[in-house]
Design a protein around this motif. Structure first.
Motif: not given
Length: 289
Positions: A172-178, A181-183, A225-229, A259-262
């Protein structure tokens, strides 16, 4: 407040909106829903008094007429499904709010059936995700809000979003941040024993109060997401925060999470290392993991 911030001159003088603008903001731009009738009445009273506070006595007595906020703006649903029935109605009417701010309940109200509240027909009409781990109650409110708003700021249990490492939660977390867009994430985990407390359980020694579920507040946009931090801000336990005066945040309390760490399964503990100061601690643990 937003009108005041955007329209006040930079010389420090605070400019408040004129009466007609303030009334339009109140009647046409502020909405809310709560299953507790008392909460709706308190909100209507607070909004009304704030509006009246910027008028002269003459304007109040002679010229003021405005609609009842309890009719359309602030809703008190009569069914146990409450918010979800309201959100499904808004979705069907193609309504989209600029911003939804919420502090949803983490558990179903005592005496009510969770399945009766989370009716499948309402969840399907809204488009709520079926991948919510452990049927987390608060996350249903978040997912529903993301379908009818351009931006959502909400308080949620931090374990479900950041710290749990169960298989379903990781998915779920991976889908959430994908998918969203969580800033920004403001983490109140350190304050779980002071800011969010409940009465002691009978039989516990010294009648100690028990901390509630640790929480975070986050700002999200319902766009991929635009894969921003992500800025992860740790709210520390200080004297002023324990007394509920203010939160003290300095530069070292803000951590930038790539983002890739999240979304990485082998770096999920980055959020926990931030609680302990971040920096080189993450790299040290990652090296030995």
């Amino acid at each position: 407040q937003w009108w005041t911030i955007q329209n006040s001159p930079k010389d420090g003088v605070i400019k408040y909106p004129p009466k007609d603008v303030a009334q339009k903001l109140l009647e046409d731009n502020i909405f809310g829903v709560d299953v507790k009738k008392e909460a709706v009445l308190v909100s209507a009273f607070g909004l009304t008094t704030t509006f009246l506070n910027h008028l002269t006595p003459t304007e109040v007595w002679n010229d003021l007429k405005f609609k009842d906020l309890g009719v359309e703006n602030l809703t008190n649903p009569k069914t146990v499904s409450g918010f979800f029935e309201w959100a499904a109605s808004a979705k069907r009417a193609n309504k989209c709010f600029d911003l939804i701010i919420g502090n949803p309940p983490f558990n179903v109200e005592t005496g009510k059936d969770k399945k009766a509240v989370l009716k499948p027909e309402y969840l399907e009409a809204i488009g709520v995700s079926k991948d919510i781990p452990n049927e987390n109650f608060a996350l249903h409110f978040f997912e529903a809000s993301m379908q009818i708003a351009e931006k959502v700021c909400m308080i949620l249990p931090s374990n479900a979003i950041l710290y749990s490492h169960g298989i379903k939660t990781k998915k779920y977390r991976k889908g959430f941040f994908t998918n969203y867009t969580v800033s920004d994430i403001w983490d109140f985990t350190h304050l779980r024993e002071s800011l969010f407390i409940k009465k002691a359980i009978k039989g516990t020694p010294n009648k100690k109060k028990i901390g509630r579920t640790p929480v975070v507040a986050l700002l999200a946009i319902p766009k991929p997401t635009q894969q921003k931090s992500i800025v992860h801000t740790i709210i520390k336990r200080t004297q002023s925060s324990e007394k509920k005066i203010r939160f003290e945040i300095d530069h070292y309390d803000q951590h930038t999470v790539p983002w890739n760490w999240a979304v990485a399964e082998d770096k999920y503990f980055v959020w926990k290392t931030n609680l302990l100061g971040g920096g080189g601690l993450f790299h040290l643990i990652y090296r030995f993991s």
